[in-house]
Design an enzyme around this catalytic site. Sequence first.
Site, PDB file in Angstrom:
ATOM      1  N   ARG A 278       0.866  -1.185   0.000  1.00 36.75           N
ATOM      2  CA  ARG A 278       0.000   0.000   0.000  1.00 36.75           C
ATOM      3  C   ARG A 278       0.893   1.221   0.000  1.00 36.75           C
ATOM      4  O   ARG A 278       1.856   1.280   0.766  1.00 36.75           O
ATOM      5  CB  ARG A 278      -0.875  -0.030   1.264  1.00 36.75           C
ATOM      6  CG  ARG A 278      -1.912   1.060   1.306  1.00 36.75           C
ATOM      7  CD  ARG A 278      -2.672   1.063   2.619  1.00 36.75           C
ATOM      8  NE  ARG A 278      -2.091   2.006   3.560  1.00 36.75           N
ATOM      9  CZ  ARG A 278      -2.731   2.516   4.610  1.00 36.75           C
ATOM     10  NH1 ARG A 278      -3.971   2.136   4.880  1.00 36.75           N
ATOM     11  NH2 ARG A 278      -2.139   3.367   5.421  1.00 36.75           N
TER      12      ARG A 278
ATOM     13  N   TYR B 115      -3.197  11.280   6.290  1.00 39.32           N
ATOM     14  CA  TYR B 115      -3.524   9.921   6.711  1.00 39.32           C
ATOM     15  C   TYR B 115      -2.517   8.933   6.117  1.00 39.32           C
ATOM     16  O   TYR B 115      -2.187   9.010   4.935  1.00 39.32           O
ATOM     17  CB  TYR B 115      -4.949   9.512   6.263  1.00 39.32           C
ATOM     18  CG  TYR B 115      -5.097   8.022   6.389  1.00 39.32           C
ATOM     19  CD1 TYR B 115      -5.291   7.454   7.644  1.00 39.32           C
ATOM     20  CD2 TYR B 115      -4.891   7.176   5.303  1.00 39.32           C
ATOM     21  CE1 TYR B 115      -5.315   6.089   7.801  1.00 39.32           C
ATOM     22  CE2 TYR B 115      -4.914   5.807   5.450  1.00 39.32           C
ATOM     23  CZ  TYR B 115      -5.131   5.270   6.709  1.00 39.32           C
ATOM     24  OH  TYR B 115      -5.125   3.917   6.861  1.00 39.32           O
TER      25      TYR B 115
ATOM     26  N   ASP C 141      -5.293   3.704   0.090  1.00 42.10           N
ATOM     27  CA  ASP C 141      -6.438   3.895   0.997  1.00 42.10           C
ATOM     28  C   ASP C 141      -6.855   5.365   0.976  1.00 42.10           C
ATOM     29  O   ASP C 141      -6.080   6.242   1.364  1.00 42.10           O
ATOM     30  CB  ASP C 141      -6.017   3.478   2.418  1.00 42.10           C
ATOM     31  CG  ASP C 141      -7.194   3.423   3.374  1.00 42.10           C
ATOM     32  OD1 ASP C 141      -8.308   3.845   2.994  1.00 42.10           O
ATOM     33  OD2 ASP C 141      -6.997   2.943   4.517  1.00 42.10           O
TER      34      ASP C 141
ATOM     35  N   HIS D 144      -9.428   6.421   2.704  1.00 42.30           N
ATOM     36  CA  HIS D 144      -9.878   6.623   4.083  1.00 42.30           C
ATOM     37  C   HIS D 144     -11.150   7.478   4.170  1.00 42.30           C
ATOM     38  O   HIS D 144     -11.212   8.457   4.911  1.00 42.30           O
ATOM     39  CB  HIS D 144      -8.749   7.206   4.951  1.00 42.30           C
ATOM     40  CG  HIS D 144      -8.714   6.610   6.329  1.00 42.30           C
ATOM     41  ND1 HIS D 144      -9.216   7.263   7.417  1.00 42.30           N
ATOM     42  CD2 HIS D 144      -8.282   5.418   6.783  1.00 42.30           C
ATOM     43  CE1 HIS D 144      -9.057   6.505   8.495  1.00 42.30           C
ATOM     44  NE2 HIS D 144      -8.498   5.372   8.129  1.00 42.30           N
TER      45      HIS D 144
ATOM     46  N   GLU E  64      -9.199   1.865  -1.750  1.00 44.26           N
ATOM     47  CA  GLU E  64      -9.917   1.476  -0.521  1.00 44.26           C
ATOM     48  C   GLU E  64     -10.726   2.630   0.057  1.00 44.26           C
ATOM     49  O   GLU E  64     -10.263   3.772   0.051  1.00 44.26           O
ATOM     50  CB  GLU E  64      -8.869   1.000   0.485  1.00 44.26           C
ATOM     51  CG  GLU E  64      -9.426   0.634   1.843  1.00 44.26           C
ATOM     52  CD  GLU E  64      -8.302   0.312   2.822  1.00 44.26           C
ATOM     53  OE1 GLU E  64      -7.206  -0.093   2.376  1.00 44.26           O
ATOM     54  OE2 GLU E  64      -8.521   0.487   4.033  1.00 44.26           O
TER      55      GLU E  64
ATOM     56  N   GLU F 253     -13.682  -1.939   6.417  1.00 44.09           N
ATOM     57  CA  GLU F 253     -12.949  -2.173   7.668  1.00 44.09           C
ATOM     58  C   GLU F 253     -13.742  -1.708   8.887  1.00 44.09           C
ATOM     59  O   GLU F 253     -13.500  -2.193   9.983  1.00 44.09           O
ATOM     60  CB  GLU F 253     -11.567  -1.514   7.619  1.00 44.09           C
ATOM     61  CG  GLU F 253     -11.596  -0.002   7.583  1.00 44.09           C
ATOM     62  CD  GLU F 253     -10.206   0.613   7.488  1.00 44.09           C
ATOM     63  OE1 GLU F 253      -9.372   0.085   6.749  1.00 44.09           O
ATOM     64  OE2 GLU F 253      -9.971   1.622   8.164  1.00 44.09           O
TER      65      GLU F 253
ATOM     66  N   ARG G 192     -13.678  -5.817   3.268  1.00 43.56           N
ATOM     67  CA  ARG G 192     -12.604  -5.684   4.258  1.00 43.56           C
ATOM     68  C   ARG G 192     -13.023  -5.917   5.704  1.00 43.56           C
ATOM     69  O   ARG G 192     -12.283  -5.657   6.642  1.00 43.56           O
ATOM     70  CB  ARG G 192     -11.977  -4.284   4.128  1.00 43.56           C
ATOM     71  CG  ARG G 192     -10.983  -4.261   3.007  1.00 43.56           C
ATOM     72  CD  ARG G 192     -10.324  -2.952   2.812  1.00 43.56           C
ATOM     73  NE  ARG G 192      -9.688  -2.349   3.975  1.00 43.56           N
ATOM     74  CZ  ARG G 192      -8.588  -2.819   4.556  1.00 43.56           C
ATOM     75  NH1 ARG G 192      -8.019  -3.903   4.119  1.00 43.56           N
ATOM     76  NH2 ARG G 192      -8.084  -2.173   5.604  1.00 43.56           N
TER      77      ARG G 192
ATOM     78  N   GLU H  99      -4.322  -7.559   4.918  1.00 41.59           N
ATOM     79  CA  GLU H  99      -3.472  -6.434   5.336  1.00 41.59           C
ATOM     80  C   GLU H  99      -2.562  -6.891   6.473  1.00 41.59           C
ATOM     81  O   GLU H  99      -2.995  -7.610   7.376  1.00 41.59           O
ATOM     82  CB  GLU H  99      -4.347  -5.265   5.807  1.00 41.59           C
ATOM     83  CG  GLU H  99      -3.554  -4.027   6.185  1.00 41.59           C
ATOM     84  CD  GLU H  99      -4.456  -2.862   6.604  1.00 41.59           C
ATOM     85  OE1 GLU H  99      -5.638  -3.108   6.921  1.00 41.59           O
ATOM     86  OE2 GLU H  99      -3.967  -1.723   6.617  1.00 41.59           O
TER      87      GLU H  99
ATOM     88  N   TRP I  94     -12.509  11.654   8.973  1.00 36.49           N
ATOM     89  CA  TRP I  94     -11.100  11.307   9.118  1.00 36.49           C
ATOM     90  C   TRP I  94     -10.818   9.974   8.456  1.00 36.49           C
ATOM     91  O   TRP I  94     -11.556   9.069   8.399  1.00 36.49           O
ATOM     92  CB  TRP I  94     -10.690  11.211  10.587  1.00 36.49           C
ATOM     93  CG  TRP I  94      -9.232  10.782  10.658  1.00 36.49           C
ATOM     94  CD1 TRP I  94      -8.155  11.551  10.345  1.00 36.49           C
ATOM     95  CD2 TRP I  94      -8.730   9.470  10.973  1.00 36.49           C
ATOM     96  NE1 TRP I  94      -6.990  10.797  10.463  1.00 36.49           N
ATOM     97  CE2 TRP I  94      -7.323   9.529  10.840  1.00 36.49           C
ATOM     98  CE3 TRP I  94      -9.345   8.277  11.349  1.00 36.49           C
ATOM     99  CZ2 TRP I  94      -6.510   8.420  11.067  1.00 36.49           C
ATOM    100  CZ3 TRP I  94      -8.540   7.178  11.584  1.00 36.49           C
ATOM    101  CH2 TRP I  94      -7.132   7.262  11.439  1.00 36.49           C
TER     102      TRP I  94
HETATM  103  O1  KDG Z   1      -8.108   2.493  13.899  1.00 36.62           O
HETATM  104  C1  KDG Z   1      -8.112   3.010  12.614  1.00 36.62           C
HETATM  105  C2  KDG Z   1      -7.166   2.249  11.737  1.00 36.62           C
HETATM  106  O2  KDG Z   1      -7.370   0.884  11.858  1.00 36.62           O
HETATM  107  C3  KDG Z   1      -7.322   2.641  10.285  1.00 36.62           C
HETATM  108  O3  KDG Z   1      -7.092   4.004  10.147  1.00 36.62           O
HETATM  109  C4  KDG Z   1      -6.358   1.867   9.441  1.00 36.62           C
HETATM  110  O4  KDG Z   1      -7.542   2.452   7.468  1.00 36.62           O
HETATM  111  C5  KDG Z   1      -6.762   1.735   8.031  1.00 36.62           C
HETATM  112  C6  KDG Z   1      -6.166   0.628   7.263  1.00 36.62           C
HETATM  113  O5  KDG Z   1      -6.589   0.461   6.122  1.00 36.62           O
HETATM  114  O6  KDG Z   1      -5.308  -0.059   7.793  1.00 36.62           O
HETATM  115 MG    MG Z   2      -8.248   1.564   5.647  1.00 32.18          MG
END
Ligand code: KDG
Ligand code: MG
Length: 403
Positions: free
Chosen positions: A148, A160, A211, A213, A237, A263, A284, A340, A403
Amino acid sequence: MPRIVEAEVITTCPGRNFVTLRLVTDDGVTGVGDATLNGRERAVASYLEDHVIPCLIGRDAHRIEDTWQYLYRGAYWRRGPVTMSAIAAVDVALWDIKAKLAGLPLYQLLGGACREGVLVYCHASGETIEETVEHARGFAREGYRAIRIQSGVPGLPSTYGVAKEKFAYEPAEKGLPPVNAWSTEKYLRSVPPLFAAAREALGWDVHLLHDVHHRLTPIEAGRLGKDLEPFRPFWMEDACPAENQDNFRLIRQHTTTPLAVGEIFNSIWDCRQLIEEQLIDYIRATVVHAGGITHLRRIAALADLHRIRTGCHGATDLSPVTMAAALHFDLSIPNFGIQEYMRHTAETDAVFPHAYSFDDGMLHPGNEPGLGVDIDLALAAKYPYERAYLPVNRLEDGTMFDW
Ligand code: KDG
Ligand code: MG
């Protein structure tokens, strides 16, 4: 019949917080389950201690499905990350016990291995594109086949996914939630050059992931997906927040870049529309936040009907107990995609001794009976809980953002 006679919740902070449930049967067999919910750890610990453990004592440890249904249907208040992480911890600890009693590594009870190992992706990051590419090059040399890539965004003070110290990205911070700044325009300009440089430096045999996010609108995500298509990313992602699953239809209309989401999902109901309408390519959802192995197997089975593969979350806030459980799960399902893998620190590895190991781009859970992971209680006690929060995000004009 093995009866549960003891249940303990251990909260430990060997650099970051982890919540672990440890069950003991009348024959002295122990099982562990991860219950860590980053930044909200105490809520799950209380859910377990105050509401779940009193119902567990005396139960037959072999009745995993019945216990799962008892905790899910029996609570009346269903789903949500706190409830589902608590149920997951019980579920995984019971699978650990069952596999130990059978004398087999857990994946054998789940149907046996479907593959030789579990393809993993690691995290490369840097303040600049050059730093990120250099970091990724190092991982490729170590044998990683999937990486990644996240880079600092010019003009933003923090981004991030960019590690402060080269080792690993750890977003939760002690004290009150840190405030990050965000600009979608600056971000969107920064990602295609990162992928161009990474392909140039690393070639085409390594999988590249990214990602977002949860930060784009569907049409912005469509544009980014399209811009990245020439570089053949493995996936994009969390392009949008997934509360509104219809959003993903719009992204799909504009790009063939594969999409991964989930996730922060905690039940099959969070995934249903995305899977049934084939709006994503990778799901995920993960063992700890989505109700344990019992529930994640259902999600994977639904995904398999629609040719969607798994790509379980595996950041460092998921403890080695979840990593071990995920690897047994990954090895045993037909529609595994990728896992991951962010390496934990030496302190965390010492608190959670484990049998899983990395070789040639893949992880293997090992062949110890059970999960092949334990918690060192004496060492865990040396690292008391420390309150920490994930960051919050604001636009440059101060507007609160995702975030
Ligand atoms: O607790 C938040 C994290 O697990 C996250 O920000 C990590 O997005 C994430 C990832 O893809 O690993
Ligand atoms: Mg993520």
